[in-house]
Scaffold this active site. Structure first.
Site, short mmCIF file in Angstrom:
data_model
loop_
_atom_site.label_atom_id
_atom_site.label_comp_id
_atom_site.label_asym_id
_atom_site.label_seq_id
_atom_site.Cartn_x
_atom_site.Cartn_y
_atom_site.Cartn_z
CE LYS A 11 -3.68 2.48 3.01
NZ LYS A 11 -3.00 2.88 3.91
CE LYS A 16 4.64 0.79 -2.36
NZ LYS A 16 4.11 1.34 -2.04
CE LYS A 42 3.92 8.50 -3.71
NZ LYS A 42 3.61 7.11 -3.65
CG ASP A 136 -4.83 0.97 -7.14
OD1 ASP A 136 -5.45 -0.42 -7.25
OD2 ASP A 136 -5.18 1.79 -7.78
#
Length: 371
Positions: A11, A16, A42, A136
């Site tokens: 998530k 991460k 990002k 996702d």
């Protein structure tokens, strides 16, 4: 030799990039040639890896080159950092993506991989490619490593909150699904970041039968290292945990999991009792002020269910397999018989059974994604 590919999923916002960066640095300290591939719109996966430098993204460079009718070169998108006292430089790529509200991030991931594959990414002289992936996987783009078996192995990252564990469970289910249609990505296990000793993620891992690879405590000093674009493995306690995990990965000491993930009801029960009451429907009168009228039938039809559609598509592809492959695939993947039991029923060796199953999965994957 092809580089080993590992996708780290989780998530957003749970560490991460922190985990991937420090694992990349650990591999480099061990003399391995490692490339960190940032797979988040990002495009901040490699910022700490490169000491605060933001790398140009594949998406940006491709758009600029395409506008000038020029080809993208490796040196346009792949960058290296030489860290003092490191026996190997560290390499980085950021796929990038569209600005917020201006496009599909998943589509950007797919396009970025297309560019890298044309440049020969998986044939480069590297030991390891670490992919830092947003969890996702509802969007097909972010499931690219699983759907196309671009990652040899998968590592899940979570904290002890329900939402991050839910995301990890979704990724586990997605990987299991792609394996049923020929995917080859193996689940290594779970990393628990910012561990508060509540045991919530460990409870999930036990229920889902997933390995716990490493537990990282919440450490303000580690956060400060990351905020200042430095490596947290410089801290002895953190560094030792990463060195052990990296060594286990390199030496293949980790037995991959066969976890399929938990269904929603089972997952929710880990956190408490489920309320079985039916929700109270709102009336048309209270919302519109009008008397209830006959409404169109919005009840779900079987063909409207994407899961049902995928299952029908899968079964249709299974029917197109050669007789021997179809029979063995059905017995093992659909009827859930073991390889040993299937081999006995078919009167062939276990090795021949596994070979035929592997061929069936490969052929099924091509059939499934060509339709």
């Amino acid at each position: 030799m092809k580089p080993r590919t590992i996708a780290i999923y989780g998530k957003g916002g749970i560490g991460k990039s922190f985990t991937t960066t420090n694992l990349s640095a650990t591999f480099a300290l061990m003399g391995k040639k490692v490339l960190q591939l940032g797979c988040d719109p990002k495009h901040d996966s490699t910022t700490s890896l490169f000491g605060g430098i933001s790398l140009p993204t594949v998406t940006e460079v491709f758009a600029e080159k395409n506008a000038r009718n020029e080809q993208v070169q490796i040196s346009d998108i792949v960058f290296r950092r030489d860290v003092p006292d490191f026996p190997q430089p560290i390499y980085g790529v950021e796929l990038g993506g569209p600005q917020v509200g201006r496009g599909c991030g998943g589509r950007g991931i797919i396009s970025g991989f297309d560019v890298l594959e044309k440049l020969g990414l998986f044939t480069w002289d590297l030991d390891i490619i670490l992919m830092d992936f947003l969890g996702d996987v509802v969007c097909g783009g972010f499931a690219t490593p699983l759907a196309r078996s671009l990652s040899e192995e998968v590592i899940l990252l979570t904290t002890n909150d329900r939402q991050s564990i839910f995301t990890a469970n979704n990724i586990c289910q997605a990987n299991n699904y792609f394996r049923t249609v020929g995917g080859q990505s193996k689940l290594l296990g779970l990393i628990i970041n910012r561990d508060d000793d509540s045991g919530i993620a460990e409870k999930y891992a036990a229920a889902a039968e997933i390995n716990i690879l490493m537990k990282l405590p919440y450490d303000p000093a580690a956060r400060d290292k990351d905020d200042s674009f430095n490596f947290a493995i410089q801290l002895p306690e953190i560094g030792e945990k990463f060195r052990k995990l990296a060594a286990d990965i390199i030496e293949r000491n980790i037995e991959p999991c066969e976890a399929a993930g938990l269904d929603f009801q089972t997952f929710v029960r880990l956190f408490g009792e489920i309320n079985a009451a039916h929700p109270t429907p709102a009336s048309e009168t209270e919302l519109t002020g009008q008397q209830t009228q006959t409404s169109p039938d919005f009840s779900a039809r079987e063909n409207d269910d994407p899961c049902s559609s995928d299952n029908e598509k899968l079964l249709s592809c299974v029917d197109k397999l050669p007789d021997a492959e179809r029979e063995i695939y059905r017995m093992i993947e659909i009827d859930k018989k073991s390889v040993t039991e299937t081999a006995k029923l078919q009167g062939i060796s276990e090795s021949e059974t596994e070979k035929t199953l592997s061929a069936a999965r490969t052929r099924l994957r091509k059939l499934f994604f060509s339709l």
